[in-house]
Design a protein around this motif. Structure first.
Motif, PDB file in Angstrom:
ATOM      1  N   PRO A   1      41.460  29.554  36.560  1.00 16.49           N
ATOM      2  CA  PRO A   1      40.593  29.647  37.770  1.00 16.49           C
ATOM      3  C   PRO A   1      41.240  29.773  39.014  1.00 16.49           C
ATOM      4  O   PRO A   1      40.956  30.504  39.856  1.00 16.49           O
ATOM      5  N   ILE A   2      42.444  28.967  39.317  1.00 15.29           N
ATOM      6  CA  ILE A   2      43.316  29.442  40.517  1.00 15.29           C
ATOM      7  C   ILE A   2      43.850  30.541  40.695  1.00 15.29           C
ATOM      8  O   ILE A   2      43.688  31.157  41.778  1.00 15.29           O
ATOM      9  N   PHE A   3      44.396  31.223  39.607  1.00 18.59           N
ATOM     10  CA  PHE A   3      44.974  32.645  39.888  1.00 18.59           C
ATOM     11  C   PHE A   3      43.678  33.485  40.093  1.00 18.59           C
ATOM     12  O   PHE A   3      43.872  34.637  40.786  1.00 18.59           O
ATOM     13  N   ALA A   4      42.524  33.461  39.317  1.00 19.87           N
ATOM     14  CA  ALA A   4      41.711  34.384  39.552  1.00 19.87           C
ATOM     15  C   ALA A   4      41.026  34.323  40.846  1.00 19.87           C
ATOM     16  O   ALA A   4      40.673  35.322  41.762  1.00 19.87           O
ATOM     17  N   LEU A   5      40.991  33.015  41.594  1.00 18.32           N
ATOM     18  CA  LEU A   5      40.309  32.808  42.868  1.00 18.32           C
ATOM     19  C   LEU A   5      41.314  33.348  43.791  1.00 18.32           C
ATOM     20  O   LEU A   5      41.083  34.044  44.894  1.00 18.32           O
ATOM     21  N   PHE A   6      42.678  33.477  43.692  1.00 19.56           N
ATOM     22  CA  PHE A   6      43.486  34.009  44.404  1.00 19.56           C
ATOM     23  C   PHE A   6      43.773  35.373  44.564  1.00 19.56           C
ATOM     24  O   PHE A   6      43.916  36.031  45.545  1.00 19.56           O
ATOM     25  N   ALA A   7      43.537  35.966  43.153  1.00 20.29           N
ATOM     26  CA  ALA A   7      43.213  37.555  43.181  1.00 20.29           C
ATOM     27  C   ALA A   7      42.100  37.884  43.878  1.00 20.29           C
ATOM     28  O   ALA A   7      42.172  39.081  44.552  1.00 20.29           O
ATOM     29  N   ARG A   8      41.012  37.399  43.798  1.00 20.54           N
ATOM     30  CA  ARG A   8      39.700  37.476  44.340  1.00 20.54           C
ATOM     31  C   ARG A   8      39.991  37.348  45.992  1.00 20.54           C
ATOM     32  O   ARG A   8      39.511  38.466  46.435  1.00 20.54           O
ATOM     33  N   LEU A   9      40.745  36.593  46.524  1.00 20.73           N
ATOM     34  CA  LEU A   9      40.893  36.182  48.010  1.00 20.73           C
ATOM     35  C   LEU A   9      41.942  37.397  48.488  1.00 20.73           C
ATOM     36  O   LEU A   9      41.906  38.128  49.431  1.00 20.73           O
ATOM     37  N   LEU A  10      42.863  37.965  47.486  1.00 19.93           N
ATOM     38  CA  LEU A  10      43.823  39.119  47.888  1.00 19.93           C
ATOM     39  C   LEU A  10      43.041  40.218  47.692  1.00 19.93           C
ATOM     40  O   LEU A  10      43.180  41.099  48.690  1.00 19.93           O
ATOM     41  N   ALA A  11      41.844  40.314  47.242  1.00 18.92           N
ATOM     42  CA  ALA A  11      41.070  41.717  47.122  1.00 18.92           C
ATOM     43  C   ALA A  11      40.256  41.656  48.391  1.00 18.92           C
ATOM     44  O   ALA A  11      40.113  42.741  49.133  1.00 18.92           O
ATOM     45  N   VAL A  12      39.910  40.662  48.759  1.00 17.43           N
ATOM     46  CA  VAL A  12      38.888  40.546  50.060  1.00 17.43           C
ATOM     47  C   VAL A  12      39.849  40.733  51.169  1.00 17.43           C
ATOM     48  O   VAL A  12      39.450  41.740  52.115  1.00 17.43           O
ATOM     49  N   MET A  13      41.116  40.170  51.252  1.00 16.56           N
ATOM     50  CA  MET A  13      42.049  40.533  52.443  1.00 16.56           C
ATOM     51  C   MET A  13      42.361  42.164  52.031  1.00 16.56           C
ATOM     52  O   MET A  13      42.394  42.800  53.426  1.00 16.56           O
TER      53      MET A  13
END
Length: 188
Positions: A61-73
Motif C-alpha cells: 500500500p505504501i509503494f502504491a500510494l507513492f506511485a500514485r502521488l508520483l503520477a499526480v506530480m
C-alpha cells in the motif's frame, strides 16, 4: 466505506483506487508507520486476506500510494511544462512552480509523509530517484547543471518548510526567493 463497493469483482481498477484513497487517508491521519494491511483492511471493512490480491506484500500500500502521488506530480509538472514555450530549463522551472504552489492539502500532506519516510524505505528512495532521473534524461543539458539542481533542492526545501510550519518568513520574502530561483532557470 460501503463494503459492497469494495467487493465488486468487475471493477478492479475502481477497487484499487478506493483502497488507495483509504490508504492515503490512513497515512495522512495517522502517519506512514500506521499504514499496514491490517489498518487498511479494518478501514475498508474487509479481511486482510481480501486485500492480498490488490496488495500482495506488507509494504505494497505504501509503494502504491507513492506511485500514485508520483503520477499526480507527473501530470501537474507536464501541464506546467506544456504551457511554457521556453524549452531551456523547462523541467526545473515546472518543478519549482509545482512545489512552490503546493498548499496544505491532502496531496501535499501525503507527499510529505511519504517523503519523510524515504530515509527508512529503500524502495521509496529508488522510486524517487528513478522518477527524477527519467525526467532529467528527457530534459535539456541545462536541467542537469549544478545551478538547476540547486533550484530543485531549494524548491524541495520551500515546500517542506511550508508543510512543516517552520520559522515563518513573510509572503514577500518567500515570493522574492521563488522569483530569484526562477531567474536562475532562465540563465545559461
Amino acid at each position: 466505506m460501503n463494503t459492497q463497493t469494495l467487493h465488486r469483482k468487475k471493477a478492479p481498477t475502481r477497487l484499487q483506487r478506493q483502497l488507495l484513497e483509504l490508504a492515503a487517508m490512513i497515512a495522512g491521519r495517522d502517519g506512514i508507520a500506521s499504514l499496514s494491511l491490517n489498518a487498511l483492511a479494518h478501514e475498508a471493512g474487509v479481511s486482510k486476506g481480501g486485500l492480498i490480491h490488490q496488495f500482495p506484500y506488507k509494504q505494497s500500500p505504501i509503494f502504491a500510494l507513492f506511485a500514485r502521488l508520483l503520477a499526480v506530480m507527473d501530470n501537474a509538472i507536464f501541464a506546467l511544462m506544456s504551457g511554457n514555450p521556453l524549452s531551456c530549463g523547462r523541467f526545473t522551472r515546472a518543478y519549482l512552480n509545482y512545489f512552490s504552489a503546493l498548499t496544505d492539502n491532502d496531496e501535499s500532506r501525503q507527499l510529505m509523509v511519504l517523503s519523510l519516510a524515504m530515509p527508512d524505505e529503500p524502495v521509496l528512495r529508488r522510486c524517487w530517484r528513478d522518477w527524477m532521473l527519467a525526467h532529467l534524461a528527457k530534459g535539456d543539458a541545462l536541467n542537469n547543471d549544478r545551478r538547476k539542481m540547486q533550484v530543485r533542492y531549494a524548491a524541495d526545501g520551500i515546500w517542506l518548510f511550508t508543510m512543516t510550519k517552520g520559522p515563518i518568513i513573510s509572503a514577500e520574502h518567500r515570493q522574492a526567493l521563488i522569483s530569484g530561483l526562477l531567474a536562475v532557470t532562465l540563465s545559461a
